[in-house]
Design an enzyme around this catalytic site. Structure first.
Site, PDB file in Angstrom:
ATOM      1  N   ARG A 163       0.834  -1.226   0.000  1.00  0.00           N
ATOM      2  CA  ARG A 163       0.000   0.000   0.000  1.00  0.00           C
ATOM      3  C   ARG A 163       0.864   1.270   0.000  1.00  0.00           C
ATOM      4  O   ARG A 163       0.491   2.280   0.590  1.00  0.00           O
ATOM      5  CB  ARG A 163      -0.943   0.037   1.212  1.00  0.00           C
ATOM      6  CG  ARG A 163      -1.929  -1.101   1.289  1.00  0.00           C
ATOM      7  CD  ARG A 163      -2.946  -1.039   0.147  1.00  0.00           C
ATOM      8  NE  ARG A 163      -4.036  -1.949   0.388  1.00  0.00           N
ATOM      9  CZ  ARG A 163      -3.994  -3.258   0.124  1.00  0.00           C
ATOM     10  NH1 ARG A 163      -2.918  -3.795  -0.413  1.00  0.00           N
ATOM     11  NH2 ARG A 163      -5.031  -4.027   0.358  1.00  0.00           N
ATOM     12  N   SER A 237     -10.499  -0.890   3.720  1.00  0.00           N
ATOM     13  CA  SER A 237      -9.680  -1.147   4.915  1.00  0.00           C
ATOM     14  C   SER A 237      -9.207   0.189   5.472  1.00  0.00           C
ATOM     15  O   SER A 237      -8.615   0.983   4.745  1.00  0.00           O
ATOM     16  CB  SER A 237      -8.433  -1.957   4.560  1.00  0.00           C
ATOM     17  OG  SER A 237      -8.781  -3.200   4.031  1.00  0.00           O
ATOM     18  N   GLU A 339      -4.369   3.155   6.868  1.00  0.00           N
ATOM     19  CA  GLU A 339      -4.053   3.043   5.453  1.00  0.00           C
ATOM     20  C   GLU A 339      -4.637   4.246   4.714  1.00  0.00           C
ATOM     21  O   GLU A 339      -4.124   4.692   3.702  1.00  0.00           O
ATOM     22  CB  GLU A 339      -4.670   1.744   4.911  1.00  0.00           C
ATOM     23  CG  GLU A 339      -4.259   1.410   3.507  1.00  0.00           C
ATOM     24  CD  GLU A 339      -5.288   0.592   2.775  1.00  0.00           C
ATOM     25  OE1 GLU A 339      -5.839   1.092   1.781  1.00  0.00           O
ATOM     26  OE2 GLU A 339      -5.521  -0.544   3.199  1.00  0.00           O
TER      27      GLU A 339
HETATM   28  N1  EPU Z   1     -10.423 -11.212  10.235  1.00  0.00           N
HETATM   29  C1  EPU Z   1     -11.075 -11.316  11.461  1.00  0.00           C
HETATM   30  N2  EPU Z   1     -12.075 -10.423  11.713  1.00  0.00           N
HETATM   31  C2  EPU Z   1     -12.473  -9.479  10.856  1.00  0.00           C
HETATM   32  C3  EPU Z   1     -11.793  -9.382   9.619  1.00  0.00           C
HETATM   33  C4  EPU Z   1     -10.765 -10.252   9.337  1.00  0.00           C
HETATM   34  O1  EPU Z   1     -10.776 -12.176  12.269  1.00  0.00           O
HETATM   35  O2  EPU Z   1     -13.401  -8.752  11.170  1.00  0.00           O
HETATM   36  C5  EPU Z   1      -9.398 -12.197   9.899  1.00  0.00           C
HETATM   37  C6  EPU Z   1      -9.965 -13.216   8.915  1.00  0.00           C
HETATM   38  O3  EPU Z   1     -10.532 -14.283   9.572  1.00  0.00           O
HETATM   39  C7  EPU Z   1      -8.767 -13.635   8.121  1.00  0.00           C
HETATM   40  C8  EPU Z   1      -7.867 -12.433   8.170  1.00  0.00           C
HETATM   41  O4  EPU Z   1      -8.348 -11.594   9.202  1.00  0.00           O
HETATM   42  O5  EPU Z   1      -8.101 -14.696   8.731  1.00  0.00           O
HETATM   43  C9  EPU Z   1      -7.769 -11.701   6.862  1.00  0.00           C
HETATM   44  O6  EPU Z   1      -9.036 -11.185   6.502  1.00  0.00           O
HETATM   45  P1  EPU Z   1      -9.403 -10.816   4.979  1.00  0.00           P
HETATM   46  O7  EPU Z   1      -9.061 -11.942   4.085  1.00  0.00           O
HETATM   47  O8  EPU Z   1     -10.791 -10.296   5.000  1.00  0.00           O
HETATM   48  O9  EPU Z   1      -8.391  -9.705   4.569  1.00  0.00           O
HETATM   49  P2  EPU Z   1      -7.788  -8.462   5.323  1.00  0.00           P
HETATM   50  O10 EPU Z   1      -6.387  -8.759   5.683  1.00  0.00           O
HETATM   51  O11 EPU Z   1      -8.703  -8.026   6.419  1.00  0.00           O
HETATM   52  C10 EPU Z   1      -6.804  -7.451   3.106  1.00  0.00           C
HETATM   53  C11 EPU Z   1      -6.788  -6.118   2.417  1.00  0.00           C
HETATM   54  C12 EPU Z   1      -8.095  -5.881   1.676  1.00  0.00           C
HETATM   55  C13 EPU Z   1      -8.271  -6.991   0.666  1.00  0.00           C
HETATM   56  C14 EPU Z   1      -8.291  -8.325   1.420  1.00  0.00           C
HETATM   57  C15 EPU Z   1      -8.383  -9.499   0.485  1.00  0.00           C
HETATM   58  C16 EPU Z   1      -5.331  -4.699   3.729  1.00  0.00           C
HETATM   59  C17 EPU Z   1      -5.224  -3.541   4.669  1.00  0.00           C
HETATM   60  N3  EPU Z   1      -6.556  -5.055   3.383  1.00  0.00           N
HETATM   61  O12 EPU Z   1      -7.799  -7.383   4.135  1.00  0.00           O
HETATM   62  O13 EPU Z   1      -7.993  -4.647   0.975  1.00  0.00           O
HETATM   63  O14 EPU Z   1      -9.480  -6.837  -0.048  1.00  0.00           O
HETATM   64  O15 EPU Z   1      -7.059  -8.475   2.181  1.00  0.00           O
HETATM   65  O16 EPU Z   1      -7.183  -9.647  -0.187  1.00  0.00           O
HETATM   66  O17 EPU Z   1      -4.308  -5.240   3.331  1.00  0.00           O
HETATM   67  C18 EPU Z   1      -8.458  -2.318   1.087  1.00  0.00           C
HETATM   68  O18 EPU Z   1      -7.249  -2.146   1.037  1.00  0.00           O
HETATM   69  O19 EPU Z   1      -9.284  -1.368   1.171  1.00  0.00           O
HETATM   70  C19 EPU Z   1      -8.977  -3.687   1.112  1.00  0.00           C
HETATM   71  C20 EPU Z   1     -10.260  -3.956   1.247  1.00  0.00           C
END
Ligand code: EPU
Length: 344
Positions: A163, A237, A339
């Protein structure tokens, strides 16, 4: 140049803020004219693309807002295997991805359904489901706002990180991205490894999807988990996923064996901020996930997303974000950082 424009329709959080000056850029000539005006020399400026990653923390922007709205998608090179596509900065990002997928071009499909415009995508090095913009970014054309000259920034010159790019740091506000060239392929291997993509595809009876099916699956997964900004204000995010030293992670894992994590650089581990936020809260017994504080809150389906239900101000999000940062730090010893870009 327009004056006293309400920016509410131009930021996905939907906060009201008045811009002293506002100018829409439809072509390079508009920019060349603008940078010669006395206002441009005297006032500060902010480049606005889709407004999907921005938080107006004040109700007045004392300067010029430049809204990029130049359009066009062209193939500039094609051979048996590869295609180079040039997209103008004002093109809608998810629409661009859809068009590439419709043409059978591989390289941006996992970045489907991310709100925003093409010109903002490199600034943030947008990423999702194991793919980042930098993976298909060849180069971009950007104007030096002091001289009006166009420079080409190669992938390397952009210094992409998680990012991050040079446009968020050293060159912030100095250049405006006009267009982006993508290196796409006519054949490709689909990336299905990340998160719940495989599980979703299997549940839906398409374990070996086509490019189009993967694109549609990602759109469906995202719609189920992230708010539709036309209905609830948000900037996707809100925080980055923190990267911590392995020793710190191992200590944390002894205390919370179920903590999700991803390998990162040598000796470092990435921890999902969404999990940290879900497992902390305003009190010991209440989770932040789904928490609402009048006009703002934490989205009930994804704790990494802060939302604005309407009637609030940017400062309400700032206050909530601070409380979340503090409680996460108290419980896990990790300071999560935003972010989203704050505009003072
Ligand atoms: N998780 C939780 N609780 C929550 C949300 C997530 O426990 O409320 C846990 C999930 O269980 C999972 C892990 O966190 O094990 C990862 O969750 P998720 O796959 O939803 O992805 P993220 O890390 O929360 C990132 C990006 C997103 C992108 C997704 C999918 C960042 C800051 N965010 O989110 O990007 O869509 O992966 O690749 O890196 C954005 O940048 O605006 C965005 C939406």
């Amino acid at each position: 140049m327009k004056t006293n424009i309400n920016l509410q329709p131009y930021n996905s959080f939907g906060f009201s803020a008045t811009a002293k000056f506002f100018v829409e850029i439809n072509a390079i000539d508009d920019l060349l004219r603008l940078i010669k005006t006395p206002e441009f020399t005297a006032e500060k400026h902010l480049i606005l693309s889709g407004g999907n990653n921005i938080l107006f923390t004040d109700d007045f922007f004392d300067g010029i807002i430049l809204l990029m709205n130049n359009k066009g998608i062209d193939i500039i090179h094609e051979d048996e295997g590869d295609v180079i596509v040039r997209a103008q900065a004002g093109e809608d990002w998810p629409e661009f991805v859809k068009r590439m997928v419709d043409r059978g071009l591989y390289g941006v499909e996992n970045l489907a359904h991310i709100p925003g415009k093409v010109g903002a995508a490199p600034v943030q090095n947008i990423g999702a489901y194991g793919m980042e913009l930098k993976d298909s970014f060849l180069q971009c054309q950007a104007m030096d706002l002091t001289t009006g000259q166009i420079h080409i920034f190669t992938n390397e010159a952009c210094r992409f990180g998680y990012r991050e790019s040079i446009f968020k740091h050293e060159l912030k506000g100095q250049y405006i991205i006009i267009s982006v060239d993508f290196q796409l392929s006519k054949q490709g291997e689909l990336k299905l490894e990340y998160g719940n993509i495989k599980a979703y595809l299997e549940q839906n009876g398409i374990p070996t999807p086509t490019l189009q099916q993967l694109h549609d699956a990602i759109c469906a997964i995202r719609s189920a988990k992230l708010p539709d900004v036309k209905q609830i204000g948000s900037a996707g995010s809100f925080f980055k996923n923190p990267v911590i030293p392995s020793e710190q992670f191992e200590a944390l894992q002894r205390q919370y064996p179920e903590i999700p994590h991803y390998p990162d650089a040598e000796g470092m581990v990435k921890v999902p901020a969404g999990w940290l936020i879900e497992h902390s809260g305003p009190t010991d017994t209440v989770s932040w996930k789904g928490w609402r504080d009048e006009h703002v809150g934490v989205y009930e389906k994804q704790a990494l997303v802060l939302v604005h239900y309407g009637g609030g101000q940017g400062q309400d999000i700032v206050a909530l974000a601070r409380k979340i940062q503090n409680t996460v730090e108290e419980k896990f010893g990790i300071r999560i950082t935003p972010e989203v870009n704050f505009v003072p």
